[in-house]
Enzyme design. Structure first.
Site, PDB file in Angstrom:
ATOM      1  N   TYR A  30       0.858  -1.184   0.000  1.00  0.00           N
ATOM      2  CA  TYR A  30       0.000   0.000   0.000  1.00  0.00           C
ATOM      3  C   TYR A  30       0.894   1.233   0.000  1.00  0.00           C
ATOM      4  O   TYR A  30       1.797   1.354   0.812  1.00  0.00           O
ATOM      5  CB  TYR A  30      -0.893   0.005   1.239  1.00  0.00           C
ATOM      6  CG  TYR A  30      -1.734   1.247   1.388  1.00  0.00           C
ATOM      7  CD1 TYR A  30      -2.810   1.490   0.547  1.00  0.00           C
ATOM      8  CD2 TYR A  30      -1.454   2.175   2.387  1.00  0.00           C
ATOM      9  CE1 TYR A  30      -3.590   2.638   0.695  1.00  0.00           C
ATOM     10  CE2 TYR A  30      -2.230   3.324   2.547  1.00  0.00           C
ATOM     11  CZ  TYR A  30      -3.295   3.548   1.691  1.00  0.00           C
ATOM     12  OH  TYR A  30      -4.052   4.676   1.839  1.00  0.00           O
ATOM     13  N   ASP A  83       9.355   2.945  -0.885  1.00  0.00           N
ATOM     14  CA  ASP A  83       8.373   3.538   0.018  1.00  0.00           C
ATOM     15  C   ASP A  83       8.710   3.068   1.434  1.00  0.00           C
ATOM     16  O   ASP A  83       8.316   1.988   1.851  1.00  0.00           O
ATOM     17  CB  ASP A  83       6.961   3.110  -0.390  1.00  0.00           C
ATOM     18  CG  ASP A  83       5.887   3.604   0.572  1.00  0.00           C
ATOM     19  OD1 ASP A  83       6.239   4.215   1.600  1.00  0.00           O
ATOM     20  OD2 ASP A  83       4.698   3.352   0.301  1.00  0.00           O
ATOM     21  N   LYS A 125       5.618   9.186   8.907  1.00  0.00           N
ATOM     22  CA  LYS A 125       5.433   8.653  10.251  1.00  0.00           C
ATOM     23  C   LYS A 125       6.498   9.159  11.223  1.00  0.00           C
ATOM     24  O   LYS A 125       6.406  10.262  11.745  1.00  0.00           O
ATOM     25  CB  LYS A 125       5.350   7.131  10.206  1.00  0.00           C
ATOM     26  CG  LYS A 125       4.162   6.624   9.384  1.00  0.00           C
ATOM     27  CD  LYS A 125       3.973   5.140   9.472  1.00  0.00           C
ATOM     28  CE  LYS A 125       2.867   4.640   8.558  1.00  0.00           C
ATOM     29  NZ  LYS A 125       1.506   5.071   8.926  1.00  0.00           N
TER      30      LYS A 125
END
Length: 431
Positions: free
Chosen positions: A145, A240, A268
Site C-alpha cells: 500500500y 516507500d 510517520k
C-alpha cells in the site's frame, strides 16, 4: 470489568457525521468486528480510552511513536514552536535543519521535498519519476500500500503484464491502465516483465519491507533484482519507507539490506507524530521539481513549522541516542520469540515475522512471502486473539494485514504481561 459503553455511544454519534464513523478505514474495526475504543490520551507505551481503560499500545499511531507517546522533549519542542505561529507559507530555517538530519540518516536522499502525508510523498515521487523518464507506466506489488492516490489503488489484471484495473470506485480506468501489478517477492515475474516492456516503464515502487499485508520481509535477491532491472532499463527505483523507515534500521531498509534506491519516501517517525512526510533522492532527479525544473509539486502546509519542530526533535533524539534503535529492536525480538514459544506450547499454528521494530503475528504454519500467503491465514483465530487481548489491555493493530510496533518506552514488565495474555489467548483459540 472491561466496558466500552462510552465508546459505543461515541461511535454511534460519529457515524452520523463521518463515513463509517472514522477518518481512516481500519479504525472502524470492520475486519475484526466490535466497537473501536475512542482514545482520550496517551503516554509512553500506554493509551487510554474514554471508558477509563488502559492499554499497552503496539500500534503507536501505526508506527510513528518510536520514542513513545507524549515524549517530553518532543512535546516541549511543539509547545515552544506554537506561540511563534502555526503556519507561515514561507521558508524557515527549521526546514533546512530537518533536511540535514534526514540526509544524515539516509545519505541516498541528496535533496528532499517536504510534504504532509505518505500519500503525498509517494504520489509526488511517482510524478517525478514519470516526468524525469518521459514514460507513463509504473510497477507496484500486490499487497503493498502506497497511499490512496489514483494510480496506486489498482489491482492485478488477469496476466503477468495485462492492464491494471481500478481497485476503488472513482479511479479512472485510464489511470489504472498505466499501473502494472506483480506478486511481491517474485523476482522472475519482474525480470519477465522488464524483458517484454522495460523501455516503457517509468518506475518500480515498493515497500522494501512490506507492512500493509502484515510485516513481510523481502526474500533473498528480490530487492537486488529490482535494483538491477531498473538500472538496466533506465527506470526509477522508489523505496516507500513511510512505514519501515527508521523501523528496519536507523537508515531504513536500504541500509539494512544494502540496496540503494533512486528515490525514497518517508513519513510517520520523521514527523514525530505530526502530519509530515518527505520524498527525496538523487540530486539530478530532484532538480526536475519546480521551481528548479518542470515537474510541479506544491503544498500550503508543506514544511509546517510546528511539524518541523516535532520532526527535528525526534530526529535529534534518535541521533543523540543511537542505542535507541538497538533497544527497541531487542525488545521486539524478545516479544516475537515469546509469542512464537507460547503458541508452540499451546499448539496453535503461528508465524511471527519481524524486521527491526515492526512485527506481525500470522495465524498460519508457514512463512508469509506475499499477499496470497497472508490471505490464507486463519482470520477467525486472529479475531479471537485480537479481542481477547483488547479486553485485557493489549492494543494490537485491528487487522491481520497490519504491522505492529514497539517503542523505547515498552518495559520488560509490559512484555511479560503481553506474553501472559497471549498464552491465554492461544489457549482460548485452541478451545
Amino acid at each position: 470489568m472491561f466496558s466500552l459503553e462510552k465508546s459505543k455511544q461515541a461511535f454511534a454519534e460519529a457515524r452520523t457525521y463521518m463515513p463509517g464513523g472514522v477518518n481512516s478505514p481500519v479504525r472502524s474495526y470492520r475486519s475484526v468486528g466490535g466497537n473501536p475504543p475512542f482514545i482520550s490520551s496517551a503516554s509512553g507505551s500506554r493509551i487510554y480510552d474514554i471508558d477509563g481503560n488502559e492499554y499497552i499500545d503496539y500500534v503507536l499511531s501505526w508506527g510513528p511513536m518510536i520514542l513513545g507517546h507524549a515524549n517530553p522533549e518532543i512535546v516541549a519542542s511543539i509547545l515552544e514552536a506554537i506561540p511563534r505561529g502555526t503556519s507561515y507559507g514561507a521558508p524557515t530555517l527549521l526546514e533546512t535543519e530537518v533536511a540535514k538530519k534526514i540526509q544524515a540518516f539516509y545519505p541516498s536522499m541528496e535533496m528532499v521535498r517536504m510534504v504532509n502525508s505518505g500519500t503525498e510523498s509517494t504520489m509526488s515521487a511517482l510524478r517525478l519519476a514519470r516526468g524525469y523518464t518521459g514514460r507513463d507506466k509504473i510497477v507496484k506489488f500486490i499487497g503493498c500500500y502506497h497511499g490512496h492516490s489514483d494510480s496506486l489503488l489498482v489491482k492485478a489484471g488477469s496476466g503477468l503484464a495485462t492492464f491494471g484495473v481500478p481497485d476503488s470506485p472513482g479511479v479512472p480506468t485510464g489511470v489504472a491502465e498505466d499501473t502494472i501489478t506483480l506478486p511481491y517477492n517474485d523476482s522472475d515475474a519482474v525480470r519477465q516483465l522488464f524483458e517484454a516492456h522495460g523501455e516503457s516503464i517509468a518506475a518500480i515502487i515498493v515497500e522494501p519491507v512490506a507492512g500493509n499485508m502484515g510485516c513481510v520481509p523481502p526474500v533473498e535477491g528480490f530487492l537486488e533484482t529490482l535494483r538491477e532491472v531498473t538500472t538496466e532499463h533506465g527506470a526509477v527505483l522508489i523505496f516507500d519507507e513511510v512505514m519501515c523507515g527508521f523501523r528496519s534500521s536507523s537508515g531504513g531498509a536500504q541500509k539494512y539490506y544494502n540496496v540503494i534506491p533512486d528515490l525514497t519516501c518517508l513519513g510517520k517517525i520523521v514527523g514525530g507524530g505530526l502530519p509530515m512526510a518527505v520524498f527525496g533522492g538523487k540530486k539530478e532527479m530532484m532538480s526536475s521539481i519546480a521551481p528548479s525544473g518542470p515537474v510541479y509539486q506544491a503544498g500550503t502546509l508543506s514544511g509546517n513549522p510546528v511539524a518541523m519542530a516535532a520532526g527535528l526533535a525526534t530526529l535529534s533524539m534518535l541521533q543523540k541516542y543511537p542505542n535507541a534503535f538497538r533497544q527497541v529492536e531487542e525488545s521486539t525480538e524478545a516479544l516475537c520469540q515469546g509469542l512464537e514459544a507460547a503458541a508452540k506450547e499451546v499448539g496453535v499454528p503461528v508465524v511471527v515475522q519481524r524486521v527491526g521494530s515492526m512485527f506481525t503475528l500470522f495465524f498460519t504454519d508457514k512463512a508469509v512471502h506475499n499477499f496470497d500467503d497472508a490471505s490464507a491465514c486463519d482470520m477467525e483465530a486472529f479475531k479471537t486473539f485480537f479481542h481477547y487481548n483488547l479486553e485485557r489491555g493489549i492494543y494490537y493493530a485491528a487487522s491481520q494485514y497490519e504491522s505492529n510496533f514497539l517503542s523505547t518506552c515498552h518495559s520488560d514488565q509490559d512484555l511479560a504481561y503481553t506474553l501472559q495474555i497471549a498464552k491465554e489467548a492461544f489457549q482460548a483459540i485452541k478451545g
